[in-house]
Write a protein that holds these residues in place. Structure first.
Motif, PDB file in Angstrom:
ATOM      1  N   ARG A  49     105.685 -12.291  54.332  1.00  0.00           N
ATOM      2  CA  ARG A  49     105.337 -12.201  55.793  1.00  0.00           C
ATOM      3  C   ARG A  49     104.211 -11.113  55.572  1.00  0.00           C
ATOM      4  N   ALA A  50     103.943 -10.585  54.390  1.00  0.00           N
ATOM      5  CA  ALA A  50     102.864  -9.566  54.291  1.00  0.00           C
ATOM      6  C   ALA A  50     103.161  -8.309  55.256  1.00  0.00           C
ATOM      7  N   VAL A  51     104.503  -7.993  55.497  1.00  0.00           N
ATOM      8  CA  VAL A  51     104.954  -6.834  56.049  1.00  0.00           C
ATOM      9  C   VAL A  51     105.007  -5.587  55.098  1.00  0.00           C
ATOM     10  N   VAL A  52     104.230  -4.543  55.481  1.00  0.00           N
ATOM     11  CA  VAL A  52     104.075  -3.400  54.722  1.00  0.00           C
ATOM     12  C   VAL A  52     105.124  -2.487  55.047  1.00  0.00           C
ATOM     13  N   CYS A  53     106.284  -2.252  54.170  1.00  0.00           N
ATOM     14  CA  CYS A  53     107.041  -1.024  54.528  1.00  0.00           C
ATOM     15  C   CYS A  53     107.805  -0.939  53.282  1.00  0.00           C
ATOM     16  N   LYS A  54     108.629   0.449  53.324  1.00  0.00           N
ATOM     17  CA  LYS A  54     109.614   0.759  52.287  1.00  0.00           C
ATOM     18  C   LYS A  54     110.670   0.496  52.875  1.00  0.00           C
ATOM     19  N   PRO A  55     111.982   0.334  51.822  1.00  0.00           N
ATOM     20  CA  PRO A  55     113.237  -0.164  52.337  1.00  0.00           C
ATOM     21  C   PRO A  55     113.563   0.698  53.304  1.00  0.00           C
ATOM     22  N   GLU A  56     113.600   2.293  53.356  1.00  0.00           N
ATOM     23  CA  GLU A  56     113.755   3.222  54.365  1.00  0.00           C
ATOM     24  C   GLU A  56     113.566   2.949  55.658  1.00  0.00           C
ATOM     25  N   GLN A  57     112.470   2.133  56.044  1.00  0.00           N
ATOM     26  CA  GLN A  57     111.918   1.588  57.271  1.00  0.00           C
ATOM     27  C   GLN A  57     112.820   0.391  57.694  1.00  0.00           C
ATOM     28  N   VAL A  58     113.587  -0.183  56.915  1.00  0.00           N
ATOM     29  CA  VAL A  58     114.379  -1.599  57.402  1.00  0.00           C
ATOM     30  C   VAL A  58     115.631  -0.934  58.040  1.00  0.00           C
ATOM     31  N   LEU A  59     116.132  -1.393  59.099  1.00  0.00           N
ATOM     32  CA  LEU A  59     117.410  -1.166  59.574  1.00  0.00           C
ATOM     33  C   LEU A  59     118.125  -2.497  59.878  1.00  0.00           C
ATOM     34  N   ILE A  60     119.516  -2.439  59.398  1.00  0.00           N
ATOM     35  CA  ILE A  60     120.065  -3.834  59.608  1.00  0.00           C
ATOM     36  C   ILE A  60     120.848  -3.836  60.959  1.00  0.00           C
ATOM     37  N   THR A  61     120.692  -4.929  61.649  1.00  0.00           N
ATOM     38  CA  THR A  61     121.295  -5.009  63.048  1.00  0.00           C
ATOM     39  C   THR A  61     122.148  -6.291  63.016  1.00  0.00           C
ATOM     40  N   ASN A  62     122.999  -6.419  64.231  1.00  0.00           N
ATOM     41  CA  ASN A  62     123.862  -7.734  64.550  1.00  0.00           C
ATOM     42  C   ASN A  62     122.715  -8.559  65.126  1.00  0.00           C
ATOM     43  N   GLY A  63     122.031  -9.386  64.302  1.00  0.00           N
ATOM     44  CA  GLY A  63     121.108 -10.283  64.846  1.00  0.00           C
ATOM     45  C   GLY A  63     120.087  -9.439  65.572  1.00  0.00           C
ATOM     46  N   SER A  64     118.841 -10.278  65.891  1.00  0.00           N
ATOM     47  CA  SER A  64     117.494  -9.760  66.524  1.00  0.00           C
ATOM     48  C   SER A  64     117.925  -9.262  67.762  1.00  0.00           C
ATOM     49  N   GLN A  65     118.800  -9.666  68.515  1.00  0.00           N
ATOM     50  CA  GLN A  65     119.199  -9.316  69.808  1.00  0.00           C
ATOM     51  C   GLN A  65     119.693  -7.744  69.826  1.00  0.00           C
ATOM     52  N   GLN A  66     120.472  -7.469  68.934  1.00  0.00           N
ATOM     53  CA  GLN A  66     120.943  -6.051  68.940  1.00  0.00           C
ATOM     54  C   GLN A  66     119.650  -5.161  68.470  1.00  0.00           C
ATOM     55  N   GLY A  67     118.600  -5.474  67.817  1.00  0.00           N
ATOM     56  CA  GLY A  67     117.319  -4.824  67.466  1.00  0.00           C
ATOM     57  C   GLY A  67     116.680  -4.514  68.429  1.00  0.00           C
ATOM     58  N   LEU A  68     116.710  -5.712  69.568  1.00  0.00           N
ATOM     59  CA  LEU A  68     115.512  -5.531  70.661  1.00  0.00           C
ATOM     60  C   LEU A  68     116.190  -4.633  71.474  1.00  0.00           C
ATOM     61  N   ASP A  69     117.734  -4.623  71.612  1.00  0.00           N
ATOM     62  CA  ASP A  69     118.449  -3.938  72.487  1.00  0.00           C
ATOM     63  C   ASP A  69     118.401  -2.414  72.163  1.00  0.00           C
ATOM     64  N   LEU A  70     118.458  -2.101  70.763  1.00  0.00           N
ATOM     65  CA  LEU A  70     118.603  -0.718  70.569  1.00  0.00           C
ATOM     66  C   LEU A  70     117.208  -0.243  70.600  1.00  0.00           C
ATOM     67  N   THR A  71     116.058  -0.953  70.263  1.00  0.00           N
ATOM     68  CA  THR A  71     114.595  -0.457  70.482  1.00  0.00           C
ATOM     69  C   THR A  71     114.320  -0.150  72.126  1.00  0.00           C
ATOM     70  N   ALA A  72     114.783  -1.053  72.738  1.00  0.00           N
ATOM     71  CA  ALA A  72     114.463  -0.617  74.205  1.00  0.00           C
ATOM     72  C   ALA A  72     115.280   0.391  74.952  1.00  0.00           C
ATOM     73  N   ARG A  73     116.452   0.758  74.168  1.00  0.00           N
ATOM     74  CA  ARG A  73     117.002   1.804  74.718  1.00  0.00           C
ATOM     75  C   ARG A  73     116.608   3.165  74.404  1.00  0.00           C
ATOM     76  N   VAL A  74     115.969   3.173  73.239  1.00  0.00           N
ATOM     77  CA  VAL A  74     115.598   4.313  72.628  1.00  0.00           C
ATOM     78  C   VAL A  74     113.873   4.680  73.009  1.00  0.00           C
ATOM     79  N   LEU A  75     113.442   3.717  73.325  1.00  0.00           N
ATOM     80  CA  LEU A  75     111.970   3.889  73.850  1.00  0.00           C
ATOM     81  C   LEU A  75     111.724   3.901  75.182  1.00  0.00           C
ATOM     82  N   LEU A  76     112.612   3.170  75.939  1.00  0.00           N
ATOM     83  CA  LEU A  76     112.410   3.027  77.435  1.00  0.00           C
ATOM     84  C   LEU A  76     112.979   3.952  78.635  1.00  0.00           C
TER      85      LEU A  76
END
Lengths: 480, 480
Positions: B189-216
């Motif tokens: 996918r030509a994503v540019v990142c270090k492994p440190e930037q990768v966070l494992i979540t319970n599916g993308s739904q949790q990823g979106l939920d955590l992002t929303a809570r932390v930013l909004l």
């Protein structure tokens, strides 16, 4: 012809990729300009000394992605309507972007609160760690657990077990496990519920988080024990609710807040965390009365209820009343092993749909393989057998801790809260203890971090569940 | 002596438990009063015709729990300072409490929103369901997957693998998996990142939920695609943020909101859900410019990027810029199987600690056994092999769907959005279609529910990934 791009025939990156990268980066870095003609694939292949098909493939991708455009009969050009002025000039190559470029990202109130509070601590090596949350992992029947998981694995994907593979209706948990949990809690904790009221979560932490989100608005009042389990305090605070600390005495939580509008009340009646008090029956009835008067929801975290060393276990608050809304919460990670991320909520009927929906929105559902294995583990009586074994083992360690304190501290150490659970609360007088422990490689846990506001000095939690009697004695001797 | 309580010698409940229950219920139901003397264990045992030790054990528990008290030399009494007036009189026995008694529990704004929106739908049986999210489970290499899980199981609990058993530092995910995901996303996918930037979540739904809570925060402005994936819309709305719908045209999302204060922007550039458009390069650059100007965080859900049937896949937005904050989000549940609750976020360095902490607070970490098995699955190339196989299979099904529509609907059906993904968007003219499909036992998915506000009529999503070509043809024929 001037060589616009270069390739390295000895590099491990495929040549097609190199050609693609060179054009893409050149365009993004504005070495090439919109409308500029690019050499034909034949020309470029010749000048680079590579196969024409290599160039063709790269060009096709660049065209598909919009970097290049073909004009019938005229040739191939750098796309002229890319809004390039928007990109920074002379940027580093994509692969070497540095941390320094990352913009400052403002966080939500919740996010800011999280940053200042780091609860993930690395375990020091070679130290004696009186951890108050770790069970003794060497004692768990992993061979049996593996067998059960393997049984479930064999069923996985089989046509007779589509349940383990699709999305359908598992948000509230694996139904057979919900039934087992209901029976288990009725038997061991006098919890009164139907399996429909049991929701499976990823540990009790998620149960508390979902409960808080579904019940609390910003500025709602929440009565919490003080001191209090910080994981609970954080999820309640995360909603923007106002936390009102309630004191603990030798009978447990004292509901002395006289306001009318307490939305939620958090309590650990079995073994108050961290003080270790068991809430008396009289106080329990008072608490129910208090909650009923105010239509307050009680969140009962039945923390450490499994390990009771003195007298019979007190039944859960949940089973004492049916006209107060009680959300009862627990986990298997303390009695089995922490990596098993399975806990449960028992909730009033009216909260079942909304909490199920909240779980679905948070992460769909808890992984099913472990839920299925746990169902068998419970149904066959292994869980209760394991709890009985550990109670005996932890009981001996608890004795060892008390004896060691008597020996090395005498009257200088006052131990309390050890009728149940995995830790003791120890009140010391020694100002130098932390420094001495640090030197002696003993990890201590001050109780202070569990308090809202001012904490009494020199209170420590001494977990005894994960250490052998020998190590417990050694640890207390070192700091004594 | 009058028999105060009764027991049933033939019942399956142990006699001790019966004695305990009888006293406890009697006290709670106020058949017995505070200060009332209870018969001695010898008296009661005699009158009931049971062993004295049975009564003694029950009494001990009742005393420990505070229902009874012993007065030295005087005997045993019902506890007189229980605040019994607080309990309702003549209540039903605890075991038969009814739904009707449950109090009305007020919910938070978030909770109320959840109730009105039920996304857990049972799959109808015997129907043809053009589901747009189900992969073909019969094609997943479960034998291989089981082997990998079994390998991990053998390591579980071994002294060489304490990682799988404790709480330590897994909140961001299993480290070897984070490394594999970083490599995989760079490669595919030509994503540019270090492994440190990768966070494992319970599916993308949790990823979106955590992002929303932390930013909004409440009232923050969020630009979302309209129509939009409802799971994303819900988690953004859950924070109290204001959702601003942005239109989609044939080039993808149009950033035509001119306000300055957009905190977050949600976009599915690879294969817009549900319209299926791929965002053009020009539009991507515009979007980055827009976000940079406003210091807006872009949340890129790289939905369905794995299955591209036409032209090479467009690289992720994430790799195009290093001066815009992009949270990149994906999941393995679509390419593998939904019950695998593993997804990932790729986030700017500055968000790593706060999102790790948010994950820790939400549910500690994602189960490790599956993470370890997935690591091996990816490292050995199985994932990419599987994706290639499915792309071919789904490609054929996509053809079958298009052909069937041409055959049965001709010009009355306009199909779009099928260069990639697992579904087509079909524009029809037929007012009676839903009713006819219902009759013909074909489950349709109107696109309307993905829109904020008014939706264009007669738009449907037709998933083709989980149905054989034969069933697809049959389904379209039935509604044609």
């Amino acid at each position: 012809m001037r060589t616009l791009i270069t390739v390295d025939q000895n590099a491990s990156t495929p040549l097609t990729q190199q050609v693609y990268n060179a054009w893409r980066h050149g365009i993004l870095q504005q070495r090439f300009f919109g409308g500029q003609r690019v050499p034909s694939s034949r020309e470029l292949a010749q000048s680079l000394g590579i196969a024409r098909s290599t160039v063709t493939t790269a060009y096709e991708q660049l065209i598909a992605e919009g970097y290049l455009v073909t004009k019938q009969g005229a040739g191939t050009f750098v796309c002229s309507n890319l809004p390039m002025h928007n990109l920074p000039k002379r940027r580093a190559t994509l692969a070497t972007r540095s941390r320094a470029l990352a913009p400052a990202i403002p966080l939500s109130d919740f996010g800011r609160q999280l940053q200042s509070d780091n609860h993930i601590r690395p375990q020091p090596k070679g130290w004696i760690d009186f951890s108050h949350w770790d069970p003794d992992l060497t004692q768990f029947p992993f061979a049996l657990w593996k067998q059960l998981l393997q049984q479930q694995l064999r069923r996985l994907g089989g046509s007779n077990n589509p349940l383990l593979l699709d999305y359908s209706s598992h948000a509230a948990g694996y139904w057979p496990l919900r039934c087992e949990v209901a029976k288990y809690l009725a038997r061991t904790r006098a919890v009164v519920c139907k399996p429909e009221q049991v929701l499976i979560t990823n540990g009790s932490q998620q149960g508390l988080d979902l409960t808080a989100r579904v019940l609390l608005n910003a500025n709602d009042k929440v009565l919490i024990e003080n001191p209090c389990y910080s994981g609970a305090r954080q999820v309640f605070a995360a909603t923007g609710a106002k936390l009102l600390p309630a004191a603990i005495d030798e009978q447990g939580l004292r509901c002395d807040y006289s306001g009318k509008d307490v939305r939620l009340l958090f309590v650990t009646p079995s073994h108050q965390f961290p003080l270790g008090v068991s809430m008396s029956l009289a106080r329990r009835l008072e608490l129910l009365h208090y909650a009923k008067q105010r239509n307050t929801v009680i969140v009962e975290d039945d923390y450490d209820s499994e390990f009771r060393y003195h007298g019979p276990p007190l039944p859960a608050l949940q089973g004492l009343s049916d006209d107060v809304a009680i959300v009862y919460c627990g986990t298997f990670s303390k009695v089995m092993f922490p990596a098993l991320r399975i806990g449960y909520l028992v909730v009033p009927d009216s909260l079942v749909p909304v909490l199920t929906q909240a779980k679905w929105l948070a992460d769909r559902y808890t992984p099913l393989l472990e839920q299925a294995a746990l169902t068998e583990f419970m149904a066959a009586g292994h869980l209760e057998r394991h709890v009985r074994r550990m109670r005996k083992l932890y009981g001996a360690r608890r004795e060892a801790l008390v004896t060691a304190f008597q020996q090395h501290f005498g009257a200088a150490a006052v131990i309390s809260g050890i009728d149940a659970g995995m830790h003791a609360l120890v009140q010391l007088k020694d100002n130098m203890l932390l420094a001495r422990a640090e030197q002696a490689k003993v990890k201590l846990r001050p109780a202070a971090q569990s308090y809202l506001g001012k904490a009494p000095p020199h209170q420590y939690l001494f977990g005894f569940s994960s250490l052998s009697e020998r190590v417990i004695k050694e640890g207390i001797k070192r700091i004594g």
